[in-house]
Design a protein around this motif. Sequence first.
Motif, mmCIF file in Angstrom:
data_model
loop_
_atom_site.group_PDB
_atom_site.id
_atom_site.type_symbol
_atom_site.label_atom_id
_atom_site.label_comp_id
_atom_site.label_asym_id
_atom_site.label_seq_id
_atom_site.Cartn_x
_atom_site.Cartn_y
_atom_site.Cartn_z
ATOM 1 N N LEU A 208 -9.953 59.352 43.754
ATOM 2 C CA LEU A 208 -9.067 58.054 43.660
ATOM 3 C C LEU A 208 -10.847 57.151 43.284
ATOM 4 O O LEU A 208 -10.385 56.861 41.993
ATOM 5 C CB LEU A 208 -9.069 57.086 44.872
ATOM 6 N N GLU A 209 -11.535 57.159 43.963
ATOM 7 C CA GLU A 209 -12.892 56.328 43.350
ATOM 8 C C GLU A 209 -13.067 56.621 42.007
ATOM 9 O O GLU A 209 -13.040 55.315 41.102
ATOM 10 C CB GLU A 209 -13.601 56.026 43.966
ATOM 11 N N PHE B 196 -10.288 51.509 35.313
ATOM 12 C CA PHE B 196 -10.244 50.220 35.536
ATOM 13 C C PHE B 196 -11.082 49.380 34.389
ATOM 14 O O PHE B 196 -12.200 50.121 33.553
ATOM 15 C CB PHE B 196 -10.750 49.628 36.392
ATOM 16 N N GLY B 197 -10.902 48.121 33.738
ATOM 17 C CA GLY B 197 -11.505 47.466 32.427
ATOM 18 C C GLY B 197 -12.944 46.513 32.447
ATOM 19 O O GLY B 197 -13.225 46.876 32.491
ATOM 20 N N TYR B 198 -12.007 46.031 33.627
ATOM 21 C CA TYR B 198 -12.944 44.863 34.482
ATOM 22 C C TYR B 198 -14.524 45.020 35.601
ATOM 23 O O TYR B 198 -13.610 45.851 36.812
ATOM 24 C CB TYR B 198 -12.435 43.912 34.961
ATOM 25 N N MET C 282 -14.791 47.072 40.420
ATOM 26 C CA MET C 282 -16.031 47.204 42.452
ATOM 27 C C MET C 282 -15.154 47.705 43.500
ATOM 28 O O MET C 282 -15.418 48.505 44.308
ATOM 29 C CB MET C 282 -16.544 45.848 42.497
ATOM 30 N N HIS C 283 -14.145 47.234 43.099
ATOM 31 C CA HIS C 283 -13.068 47.625 44.259
ATOM 32 C C HIS C 283 -12.368 48.489 44.466
ATOM 33 O O HIS C 283 -12.675 49.205 45.417
ATOM 34 C CB HIS C 283 -11.939 46.512 44.143
ATOM 35 N N ALA C 284 -12.379 49.455 43.128
ATOM 36 C CA ALA C 284 -12.407 50.965 43.328
ATOM 37 C C ALA C 284 -13.374 51.588 43.907
ATOM 38 O O ALA C 284 -13.099 52.531 44.658
ATOM 39 C CB ALA C 284 -11.680 51.513 41.918
ATOM 40 N N SER C 285 -14.219 51.652 43.613
ATOM 41 C CA SER C 285 -15.492 51.900 43.854
ATOM 42 C C SER C 285 -15.826 51.611 45.426
ATOM 43 O O SER C 285 -16.296 52.618 46.530
ATOM 44 C CB SER C 285 -16.768 51.589 43.623
ATOM 45 N N SER D 8 -24.644 44.664 48.605
ATOM 46 C CA SER D 8 -24.989 44.520 47.330
ATOM 47 C C SER D 8 -23.885 44.182 46.448
ATOM 48 O O SER D 8 -23.889 44.033 45.544
ATOM 49 C CB SER D 8 -25.453 45.941 46.816
ATOM 50 N N THR D 9 -22.733 44.751 46.526
ATOM 51 C CA THR D 9 -21.552 44.815 46.097
ATOM 52 C C THR D 9 -21.090 43.522 46.524
ATOM 53 O O THR D 9 -20.608 42.252 45.363
ATOM 54 C CB THR D 9 -20.308 45.634 46.701
ATOM 55 N N HIS D 10 -21.757 41.935 47.830
ATOM 56 C CA HIS D 10 -21.319 40.543 47.700
ATOM 57 C C HIS D 10 -22.090 40.389 46.485
ATOM 58 O O HIS D 10 -21.692 39.419 45.862
ATOM 59 C CB HIS D 10 -21.832 40.211 48.760
#
Lengths: 329, 108
Positions: B23-24, B31-33, B38-41, B83-85
């Motif tokens: 899924l990730e 996704f394009g944006y 990042m949400h998917a990852s 790191s995502t933050h």
Amino acid sequence: MKELFTAWLEGGSDPMESLLDISTQEDQDREARKKVSDEKIRRLRKDPAALQTVERMRKRFRKIYLAVAVVCCIMLSGFLLYTISLMPRYGEENPRAREVVERYVEQGVAETGAINIVTGMILDYRAFDTLGESHVLFTALICVMILLRIDQKNQRSGYEDYYTIRSDTYYDLSREPILPVMGRILLPCILVYGIYILLNGQNSPGGGFSGGAVIGAGMILFSAAFGMKAADRFLSVRLCSILTFVSLAFYSFAKGYVFFMGANGLENHIPKGTPGAVLSGGMILPLDLAVGCVVSVTMFGFYSLFRRGSIGMEVDYGRFSSEESKQSQ
Amino acid sequence: MGEWIRFWIVAVLLLSGVLCFVLEVIGIFRFGYVLNRMHASGIGDTMGLLLVVLALMIASGWNFVTLKLLLLILFMWLTSPTSTHFLSLVEMNTNPWLDRHVRRRIEA
């Protein structure tokens, strides 16, 4: 602060205007000196005898330069061709290379005292190769310093506005509450792990390069989490150069000593220790530490130079940051 | 019998973890944006990692490797949200066309 900003947005007044073009006594002195040297050059151009001398010297220099360059190129290519002529033909098996491999695998532990044969190879049998790699890192750091370092000479250049944008005060990561907390949790683990890799290079996968990279990454995280000012307290450009020089010089002398003794059949006084212990492997552990120093300093130096153009506190940041803090207050 | 129960637990956990990773990957590539990506990852970084490492912990039994795997989860769960933050912070601070992608609540 807000009024100033809106005024600047409307195009009314520029708050940075008076700050950016400061002409100090130093600049005026430089201008005066430049004027004097320009005058000298102009006078030289009018003098035909002097011009002829300069032209003759330039021609002579070019001839010598050309001759030396050609001789160097011929010698270098001769060496390379000679070395290639000693190698086996393409597709043939190299009997000498097989001997070397067998020797390394069978007697590596006994001869170097390192369980990890790879470390035994790169830091004992072929230590000069690793020395060359460390020098490559050192040279790369020097090149980046030459290109990016902001020191007293080019501090007051015309790029100051650009520099303000890129400086730490533009967006300070250490103002974020999340990163210092994470740094406090993660940094000890990362540094201890890096030191473990460094000290255990002869017994398990690891050694100078990987351990130094981990420690360098820890230092980068430190400076990102707690601000560059905190990092400046333990690493200056002077300490960096001393550390790199001492490491490389120690490496060269120690390994040169070992090779010299070995090549002349003399007894090597460095104890090998029992294979598997932390203090074993003869010179491998100190050499690992030296390589680790060079690698970590290089990594942190790259980060620091690319981020703000200096290692440690060299430039007067106080001017811009104090102005901004005054305005925000 | 006990071995079979363990095998099935491990298999189910591992397969569901791999599903999370699939899924990730699909999300990252479809996704394009950047914030969507990042949400998917995040799915793989949290749930997928947990399930896969849990399966490995059960498979390896109760020994020193279990502790190492636990530390792996701990480190990944500490570092990856940080790191995502900061990635999203950079996106918010530097993208001038943020409002094309994101609906922001403007605080009064």
